[in-house]
Design an enzyme around this catalytic site. Sequence first.
Site, PDB file in Angstrom:
ATOM      1  N   HIS A  94      -3.233  -2.044  -7.104  1.00  0.00           N
ATOM      2  CA  HIS A  94      -2.507  -0.804  -7.326  1.00  0.00           C
ATOM      3  C   HIS A  94      -3.479   0.222  -7.896  1.00  0.00           C
ATOM      4  O   HIS A  94      -4.212  -0.074  -8.842  1.00  0.00           O
ATOM      5  CB  HIS A  94      -1.339  -1.017  -8.296  1.00  0.00           C
ATOM      6  CG  HIS A  94      -0.236  -1.831  -7.716  1.00  0.00           C
ATOM      7  ND1 HIS A  94       0.766  -2.378  -8.471  1.00  0.00           N
ATOM      8  CD2 HIS A  94       0.036  -2.196  -6.438  1.00  0.00           C
ATOM      9  CE1 HIS A  94       1.612  -3.041  -7.684  1.00  0.00           C
ATOM     10  NE2 HIS A  94       1.168  -2.949  -6.453  1.00  0.00           N
ATOM     11  N   LYS A 130       3.002   2.016  -5.063  1.00  0.00           N
ATOM     12  CA  LYS A 130       3.861   1.501  -6.147  1.00  0.00           C
ATOM     13  C   LYS A 130       3.193   1.637  -7.509  1.00  0.00           C
ATOM     14  O   LYS A 130       3.867   1.862  -8.518  1.00  0.00           O
ATOM     15  CB  LYS A 130       4.193   0.031  -5.881  1.00  0.00           C
ATOM     16  CG  LYS A 130       5.013  -0.203  -4.630  1.00  0.00           C
ATOM     17  CD  LYS A 130       5.333  -1.668  -4.437  1.00  0.00           C
ATOM     18  CE  LYS A 130       4.103  -2.501  -4.170  1.00  0.00           C
ATOM     19  NZ  LYS A 130       3.381  -2.114  -2.932  1.00  0.00           N
ATOM     20  N   GLY A 131       1.850   1.483  -7.551  1.00  0.00           N
ATOM     21  CA  GLY A 131       1.148   1.582  -8.818  1.00  0.00           C
ATOM     22  C   GLY A 131       1.331   2.934  -9.458  1.00  0.00           C
ATOM     23  O   GLY A 131       1.573   3.044 -10.667  1.00  0.00           O
ATOM     24  N   ALA A 154      -3.978  -8.219  -4.143  1.00  0.00           N
ATOM     25  CA  ALA A 154      -3.735  -6.845  -3.713  1.00  0.00           C
ATOM     26  C   ALA A 154      -3.807  -5.963  -4.940  1.00  0.00           C
ATOM     27  O   ALA A 154      -3.647  -6.429  -6.063  1.00  0.00           O
ATOM     28  CB  ALA A 154      -2.369  -6.714  -3.027  1.00  0.00           C
ATOM     29  N   VAL A 180       3.112  14.249  -4.347  1.00  0.00           N
ATOM     30  CA  VAL A 180       2.333  15.232  -3.587  1.00  0.00           C
ATOM     31  C   VAL A 180       0.859  15.196  -3.988  1.00  0.00           C
ATOM     32  O   VAL A 180       0.124  16.163  -3.786  1.00  0.00           O
ATOM     33  CB  VAL A 180       2.916  16.654  -3.756  1.00  0.00           C
ATOM     34  CG1 VAL A 180       4.264  16.763  -3.078  1.00  0.00           C
ATOM     35  CG2 VAL A 180       3.004  17.034  -5.232  1.00  0.00           C
ATOM     36  N   ASP A 234       0.818  -1.226   0.000  1.00  0.00           N
ATOM     37  CA  ASP A 234       0.000   0.000   0.000  1.00  0.00           C
ATOM     38  C   ASP A 234       0.846   1.269   0.000  1.00  0.00           C
ATOM     39  O   ASP A 234       0.393   2.323   0.452  1.00  0.00           O
ATOM     40  CB  ASP A 234      -0.952   0.038   1.215  1.00  0.00           C
ATOM     41  CG  ASP A 234      -1.737  -1.235   1.390  1.00  0.00           C
ATOM     42  OD1 ASP A 234      -2.308  -1.703   0.398  1.00  0.00           O
ATOM     43  OD2 ASP A 234      -1.768  -1.763   2.514  1.00  0.00           O
TER      44      ASP A 234
END
Length: 444
Positions: free
Chosen positions: A60, A35-36, A58, A434, A32
């Site tokens: 992304h 990474k995607g 899991a 950001v 979590d």
Amino acid sequence: MQQENKSLNRIVGPVDLCTGSVTAIVGANWGDEGKGKITDYLASRADIVVRFQGGNNAGHTIINQQGKFALRLLPSGVLYPDVINVLGPGVALNIPAFLEEREALMERGVAAPQLRVSNRAQVLMPHHIFFDGAEEERLGERKFGSTRSGIAPFYADKSAKVGVQVSELFDGSRLRERLEDILAPKNVLREHLYGQPALQVEPLLEQLLEQGEAIKPFLCDTTELLREALEQGQRILVEGQLGALRDPDHGIYPCSTSSSTLAGFATVGAGMPPWAMTRIIAVAKSYSSCVGAGPFVTEIFGDEGDELRRRGGDAGEYGVNTGRPRRMGWFDVVATRYGCRVQGATEVALTLLDVLSYREEIAVCVAYEIEGKRLSGFPTTTELTKATPVYEMLTGWMCDISGIRSYDALPTQAKEYVCRIEELIGVPIRSISVGAHRDATIER
């Protein structure tokens, strides 16, 4: 223009991909980490993106001008039509999930992605999903926090040599014999441990033969494909699932996943020579989050945890695959430094810095305390359950930074936060996220 990071004696330059080499994008923590988004961001400069382990257990999340996409099994380069996306032999191949995810993308107007599936990948079976869920129910409060997607039984069967490679789905006689051998012990468990009726060979055989025909257009020798790509000087990204602390050998076992989440396994699970990997990007959040069971030293509860969860990410901190609320915590230097080391990270991508903009003070865990002793190293799971965090408080910046695209334009306190984390983990932070959109990234 290159900038020297004097505290680490490294040269920090613009983010780019080298031709004829492999860049790994892996998690530094529990998964979590974002990474995607980082893979999607770099995929615009890549020729091939490869998933090397895990399955659809899991997800992304990627956000671009077309909307928000939750990818579970497909590589995070699928939103670029010119990128070849590969599922390597180390992946748990859930064929219906693969086909449904591809179809769902195209229904939303995404161009048909270029997908290649290793003919050596093994097939995730319906009984894997059954046993995963049934065992979690049997364990009750002692459960591992599985997503119940069949991953642990899948990899157990693979190691026990009772799995089925996708290439076996085209020989009905051989497949029938294999299924007879595979289902015999499975049915003993179903009937006598879980009180369920035995599985029959013929319905499963028919189902798998149909799945084989459906997946056949995507199959190829991906190991040869990647070898040729390296020889031709193409740029390759390999994408890991979850993070270093979920690795079965180096993570918080037994609350881990069942395949190696480390960059060191990427060349095995993808099918490439180890020397080809020249860059390893470990992704870490600016705070901590965790889905599933296991020790989580910096976990925060109550209103403080709820506030961070609500603000985190594009739609709050909830598991992409399960929808479960993530456990929230402050940045853990001990865990992240360890995660970067076992990943062999050459650099870090720090995500979701904007989420902390509401904090006047931000806690950073710089050490653990266990039975009165202060530790800076990451202990084994047994010891970790006894650990309490030692915090250092840093000043927040209390302003919106989501529109900033230059490191120099960040508030002084935000830069101090990044620099302090970089100093403590000992790995250069080369990019900072950001915001959730792919463009909300600062290269440093």
